[in-house]
Design a protein around this motif. Structure first.
Motif, PDB file in Angstrom:
ATOM      1  N   UNK A   1     -17.273  83.137  22.798  1.00  0.00           N
ATOM      2  CA  UNK A   1     -18.454  82.788  22.028  1.00  0.00           C
ATOM      3  C   UNK A   1     -19.030  81.431  22.354  1.00  0.00           C
ATOM      4  N   UNK A   2     -18.495  80.762  23.389  1.00  0.00           N
ATOM      5  CA  UNK A   2     -19.018  79.469  23.808  1.00  0.00           C
ATOM      6  C   UNK A   2     -19.574  79.558  25.223  1.00  0.00           C
ATOM      7  N   UNK A   3     -20.621  78.774  25.493  1.00  0.00           N
ATOM      8  CA  UNK A   3     -21.210  78.724  26.818  1.00  0.00           C
ATOM      9  C   UNK A   3     -21.301  77.285  27.298  1.00  0.00           C
ATOM     10  N   UNK A   4     -20.975  77.081  28.579  1.00  0.00           N
ATOM     11  CA  UNK A   4     -21.184  75.775  29.178  1.00  0.00           C
ATOM     12  C   UNK A   4     -22.685  75.566  29.360  1.00  0.00           C
ATOM     13  N   UNK A   5     -23.134  74.295  29.370  1.00  0.00           N
ATOM     14  CA  UNK A   5     -24.562  73.985  29.484  1.00  0.00           C
ATOM     15  C   UNK A   5     -25.207  74.603  30.726  1.00  0.00           C
ATOM     16  N   UNK A   6     -24.484  74.656  31.832  1.00  0.00           N
ATOM     17  CA  UNK A   6     -25.043  75.233  33.052  1.00  0.00           C
ATOM     18  C   UNK A   6     -25.314  76.721  32.899  1.00  0.00           C
ATOM     19  N   UNK A   7     -24.347  77.423  32.330  1.00  0.00           N
ATOM     20  CA  UNK A   7     -24.513  78.866  32.141  1.00  0.00           C
ATOM     21  C   UNK A   7     -25.639  79.161  31.155  1.00  0.00           C
ATOM     22  N   UNK A   8     -25.746  78.326  30.122  1.00  0.00           N
ATOM     23  CA  UNK A   8     -26.825  78.510  29.149  1.00  0.00           C
ATOM     24  C   UNK A   8     -28.181  78.270  29.792  1.00  0.00           C
ATOM     25  N   UNK A   9     -28.289  77.240  30.637  1.00  0.00           N
ATOM     26  CA  UNK A   9     -29.559  76.919  31.293  1.00  0.00           C
ATOM     27  C   UNK A   9     -30.009  78.057  32.209  1.00  0.00           C
ATOM     28  N   UNK A  10     -29.062  78.694  32.868  1.00  0.00           N
ATOM     29  CA  UNK A  10     -29.402  79.822  33.740  1.00  0.00           C
ATOM     30  C   UNK A  10     -29.967  80.973  32.912  1.00  0.00           C
ATOM     31  N   UNK A  11     -29.357  81.258  31.779  1.00  0.00           N
ATOM     32  CA  UNK A  11     -29.844  82.361  30.946  1.00  0.00           C
ATOM     33  C   UNK A  11     -31.224  82.060  30.363  1.00  0.00           C
ATOM     34  N   UNK A  12     -31.472  80.820  29.996  1.00  0.00           N
ATOM     35  CA  UNK A  12     -32.794  80.451  29.498  1.00  0.00           C
ATOM     36  C   UNK A  12     -33.830  80.608  30.611  1.00  0.00           C
ATOM     37  N   UNK A  13     -33.468  80.167  31.820  1.00  0.00           N
ATOM     38  CA  UNK A  13     -34.380  80.304  32.963  1.00  0.00           C
ATOM     39  C   UNK A  13     -34.769  81.752  33.176  1.00  0.00           C
ATOM     40  N   UNK A  14     -33.789  82.628  33.148  1.00  0.00           N
ATOM     41  CA  UNK A  14     -34.049  84.051  33.347  1.00  0.00           C
ATOM     42  C   UNK A  14     -34.940  84.617  32.239  1.00  0.00           C
ATOM     43  N   UNK A  15     -34.836  84.012  31.063  1.00  0.00           N
ATOM     44  CA  UNK A  15     -35.615  84.473  29.917  1.00  0.00           C
ATOM     45  C   UNK A  15     -37.081  84.077  30.025  1.00  0.00           C
ATOM     46  N   UNK A  16     -37.361  82.863  30.508  1.00  0.00           N
ATOM     47  CA  UNK A  16     -38.719  82.326  30.410  1.00  0.00           C
ATOM     48  C   UNK A  16     -39.558  82.469  31.675  1.00  0.00           C
TER      49      UNK A  16
END
Length: 338
Positions: free
Chosen positions: A61-76
């Motif tokens: 249930x936790x994400x590292x900042x890098x992994x989170x940034x990649x998912x946001x990029x894919x979203x936007x």
């Protein structure tokens, strides 16, 4: 994630980038996230004040900042945009992948940034962009973020937030009006200006017609251009409200759809925009001859990307529509039209 002494860190994997700052000389990454610490690295870490390092022990249930940034990029990210190949200090940069007009879904961007702990920063909507130009970036605030925050963002955002509309090469008919130009009393100054502004975006003036202030002759030449399938018609001269200035009337009566005669932009208040089916017809006021930037600079890239502008689009330029005529022009990276 736990903190351990650097003296006990050999063999451990860094969970984030480590930055080194040498005042006046260097600021950058000393060690990259994922680096396996070696014996010789200890002294380097101590030299930048790092007596402890953080080792991430991932929990469900936790994400590292890098992994989170990649998912946001894919979203936007939408069409015409690419992202940096490398993530630095948890941040992903966005770049234009084509020449075009930057489009930002401002409502969706606001919703995303209102969630907290997630940020997406962009240039202004409708900014003309060159391929390779940086247009935005994203990251999350904490080093480790609750994955539910990202999942909620993915559920909330239904449309791509950032994309680039490609600018197309167009062939333009230039109709220059005015008795003084037609009779040779003064030299036309519009042609080099229009050629330069179109040429910057890969378009061209394929024909110029110089006419007197005759409504019938202007209408005839507009219709001739339409029958010859030009991509765009630009009319210059005769755009004021003087009785002799008949260009706006001619454009209105040529059978097209008038979007606006007048714009809340200075310079450029007497601008006219109409469409004959999908062919744009622009009435350009005299300010375009002597002002570095006018309403034409705001509208032209959007027209060249085949966006069909509305009265609301033009009216929206009132906020930011005052050009400061700076000695050193930095357009489009200034307040004009924003």
């Amino acid at each position: 994630m736990k903190m351990i002494s650097v003296y006990d860190s050999v063999g451990c994997i860094l969970s984030h980038d480590v930055t080194q700052i040498i005042p006046g000389e260097f600021k950058g990454r000393l060690f990259k996230k994922g680096h396996v610490i070696k014996e010789e690295d200890i002294e380097k870490l101590l030299s930048i004040g790092k007596e402890h390092i953080y080792v991430w022990e991932p929990s469900e249930g936790e994400l590292h900042e890098n992994d989170a940034a990649i998912r946001i990029s894919n979203l936007v990210l939408g069409e015409g945009v690419c992202k940096s190949k490398e993530i630095k200090e948890g941040k992903v940069d966005f770049f234009a992948d084509i020449d075009g007009v930057l489009k930002i879904n401002k409502d969706e961007l606001f919703k995303l940034n209102s969630l907290g702990e997630i940020i997406v920063s962009t240039l202004h909507n409708n900014t003309p962009i060159r391929k390779g130009e940086k247009i935005g970036a994203t990251r999350v605030i904490p080093l480790i973020i609750d994955e539910d925050k990202i999942i909620n963002a993915e559920k909330l955002i239904k449309n791509k937030i950032i994309y680039v509309e490609k600018i197309k090469s167009k062939k333009c008919l230039l109709i220059t009006t005015g008795n003084e130009v037609y009779n040779g009393r003064i030299k036309d100054a519009f042609l080099p200006v229009i050629k330069s502004k179109l040429g910057y975006y890969g378009s061209e003036v394929i024909k110029q017609v110089i006419l007197p202030d005759s409504k019938e002759k202007i209408i005839k030449e507009i219709k001739n251009g339409l029958s010859e399938n030009v991509d765009m018609i630009v009319c210059t001269g005769g755009m004021s409200v003087d009785p002799d200035d008949v260009t706006p009337t001619a454009i209105k009566e040529c059978g097209g759809e008038l979007v606006t005669y007048g714009s809340p932009v200075l310079p450029g208040a007497m601008f006219l925009l109409a469409y004959y089916k999908d062919t744009p017809i622009l009435g350009v006021p005299s300010c375009a001859m002597y002002s570095k930037r006018t309403v034409l600079d705001l509208v032209l890239p959007r027209v060249l990307s085949d966006e069909k502008l509305t009265l609301e689009d033009i009216a929206a330029y009132g906020h930011g529509g005052l050009c400061l005529d700076c000695k050193i022009c930095t357009f489009p990276h200034c307040s004009f039209g924003k």
